[in-house]
Enzyme design. Structure first.
Site, PDB file in Angstrom:
ATOM      1  N   ASN A  15      46.026 -24.136  11.528  1.00 19.71           N
ATOM      2  CA  ASN A  15      47.213 -23.646  11.686  1.00 19.71           C
ATOM      3  C   ASN A  15      47.446 -23.053  13.141  1.00 19.71           C
ATOM      4  OD1 ASN A  15      49.880 -22.326  11.555  1.00 19.71           O
ATOM      5  ND2 ASN A  15      49.064 -21.025   9.773  1.00 19.71           N
ATOM      6  N   TRP A  16      48.215 -23.696  13.979  1.00 20.83           N
ATOM      7  CA  TRP A  16      48.272 -22.954  15.355  1.00 20.83           C
ATOM      8  C   TRP A  16      49.267 -21.909  15.441  1.00 20.83           C
ATOM      9  CZ3 TRP A  16      48.746 -28.008  19.113  1.00 20.83           C
ATOM     10  CH2 TRP A  16      47.559 -28.515  19.272  1.00 20.83           C
ATOM     11  N   LYS A  17      49.949 -21.796  14.284  1.00 22.79           N
ATOM     12  CA  LYS A  17      50.966 -20.607  14.502  1.00 22.79           C
ATOM     13  C   LYS A  17      51.922 -20.903  15.572  1.00 22.79           C
ATOM     14  CE  LYS A  17      48.161 -17.941  11.705  1.00 22.79           C
ATOM     15  NZ  LYS A  17      47.557 -16.508  10.984  1.00 22.79           N
ATOM     16  N   HIS A  59      53.019 -19.694   3.662  1.00 21.40           N
ATOM     17  CA  HIS A  59      52.219 -18.967   4.300  1.00 21.40           C
ATOM     18  C   HIS A  59      52.774 -17.410   4.456  1.00 21.40           C
ATOM     19  CE1 HIS A  59      49.806 -17.104   7.649  1.00 21.40           C
ATOM     20  NE2 HIS A  59      49.231 -18.303   7.432  1.00 21.40           N
ATOM     21  N   GLU A  71      52.861 -15.092   6.221  1.00 23.77           N
ATOM     22  CA  GLU A  71      53.659 -14.669   7.333  1.00 23.77           C
ATOM     23  C   GLU A  71      55.133 -15.030   7.233  1.00 23.77           C
ATOM     24  OE1 GLU A  71      51.533 -16.540  10.719  1.00 23.77           O
ATOM     25  OE2 GLU A  71      49.834 -15.097  10.175  1.00 23.77           O
ATOM     26  N   GLU A  86      44.633 -17.308   0.957  1.00 21.80           N
ATOM     27  CA  GLU A  86      44.456 -16.486   2.171  1.00 21.80           C
ATOM     28  C   GLU A  86      44.905 -14.959   1.900  1.00 21.80           C
ATOM     29  OE1 GLU A  86      45.206 -19.349   5.638  1.00 21.80           O
ATOM     30  OE2 GLU A  86      47.178 -18.411   5.335  1.00 21.80           O
ATOM     31  N   SER A 143      40.491 -15.170   8.972  1.00 24.87           N
ATOM     32  CA  SER A 143      39.373 -15.130  10.061  1.00 24.87           C
ATOM     33  C   SER A 143      38.276 -15.773   9.619  1.00 24.87           C
ATOM     34  CB  SER A 143      39.009 -13.471   9.793  1.00 24.87           C
ATOM     35  OG  SER A 143      40.146 -12.856  10.089  1.00 24.87           O
ATOM     36  N   GLY A 187      43.350 -20.254  11.558  1.00 22.34           N
ATOM     37  CA  GLY A 187      44.421 -20.008  12.514  1.00 22.34           C
ATOM     38  C   GLY A 187      43.610 -19.901  13.820  1.00 22.34           C
TER      39      GLY A 187
END
Ligand code: 13P
Length: 248
Positions: free
Chosen positions: A8-10, A95, A97, A166, A210, A231
């Protein structure tokens, strides 16, 4: 079932940086079949770039979100059919976020998952508790509530989703859940899936938070951890490939 390692490059990347990163990953694979299925979930503007660089390779690609609407007056949204135009195999939904910064509710996330599936895109459904929820002993209640909404919406297609556990306190913090902590929650999720589908073993349950080249092997060795949602470490080709190599 082969594990799935998804990046997940965000909100990171540029045309130039992506080209170099993807090339380094492909060079690293050197045409060999990786130990895990691989995918990269990238910002929507770069889907065309990934499609052109990854078509015919061992790496699939996907989006980080999808609209809960089919089409129309929803400024800024990207629909499932648009993602399909760029041959996305996956879309992350829910997600933390997005739940935190964009107020996404369990119901909205469930609708996104349903719509993705309806358009032939596999939703990677994220669930996870905050630190406060964990400390209050609410972990199980929270993740089950989040997954229940999705199971209710996708019904008989439950075995076609991917779930990602997550823990919010482990995302981008360097604090990984221990293999035991993660396995405990994954077992709870597997049991919940077993009550909803005849083939709970077909559902990949990924761990995210992480995860890196050093801790991946011990997490992936757990019986109910079927892969990772990565990530930071997915932005470094060598680290990402190392995580893939540590999957069995
Ligand atoms: P990090 O691997 O950077 O902690 O991010 C995890 C994540 O949120 C993947 O979706």
């Amino acid at each position: 079932m082969k594990p799935l390692i998804a990046g997940n490059w965000k909100m990171n990347g540029s045309l130039a940086a992506n080209a170099a990163l993807v090339k380094a990953m492909l060079d690293g694979l050197d045409g060999k079949t990786p130990a895990a299925d691989m995918a990269l979930c990238v910002p929507a503007p770069y889907l065309a770039q990934l499609q052109s660089q990854l078509t015919g390779s061992a790496i699939a690609w996907g989006a980080q979100d999808v609209s809960s609407h089919e089409q129309g007056a929803y400024t800024g949204e990207v629909s499932a059919t648009m993602l399909k135009d760029f041959a996305c195999r996956y879309a992350i939904v829910g997600h933390s976020e997005r739940r935190q910064y964009h107020g996404e509710t369990d119901l909205l996330v469930a609708e996104k998952a349903r719509l993705a599936l309806a358009h032939g895109i596999t939703p990677i459904v994220c669930v996870g508790e905050t630190l406060a929820e964990r400390e209050a002993g609410q972990t199980e209640v929270v993740v089950k509530r989040q997954l229940a909404a999705v199971i209710h919406a996708v019904a008989h297609c439950t075995s076609e989703i991917v779930v990602a556990y997550e823990p919010v306190w482990a995302i981008g913090t360097g604090k990984t859940a221990s293999p035991d902590q993660a396995q405990q929650v994954h077992a709870v999720l597997r049991a919940q899936l077993a009550a909803a589908t005849q083939h709970p073993e077909r559902v990949h349950i990924l761990y995210g938070g992480s995860m890196n080249a050093a801790n991946a092997a011990s997490l992936l060795a757990q019986p109910d951890i079927d892969g990772g949602l990565i990530g930071g470490a997915s932005l470094k080709a060598a680290d990402f490939l190392q995580i893939v190599a540590s999957a069995h």
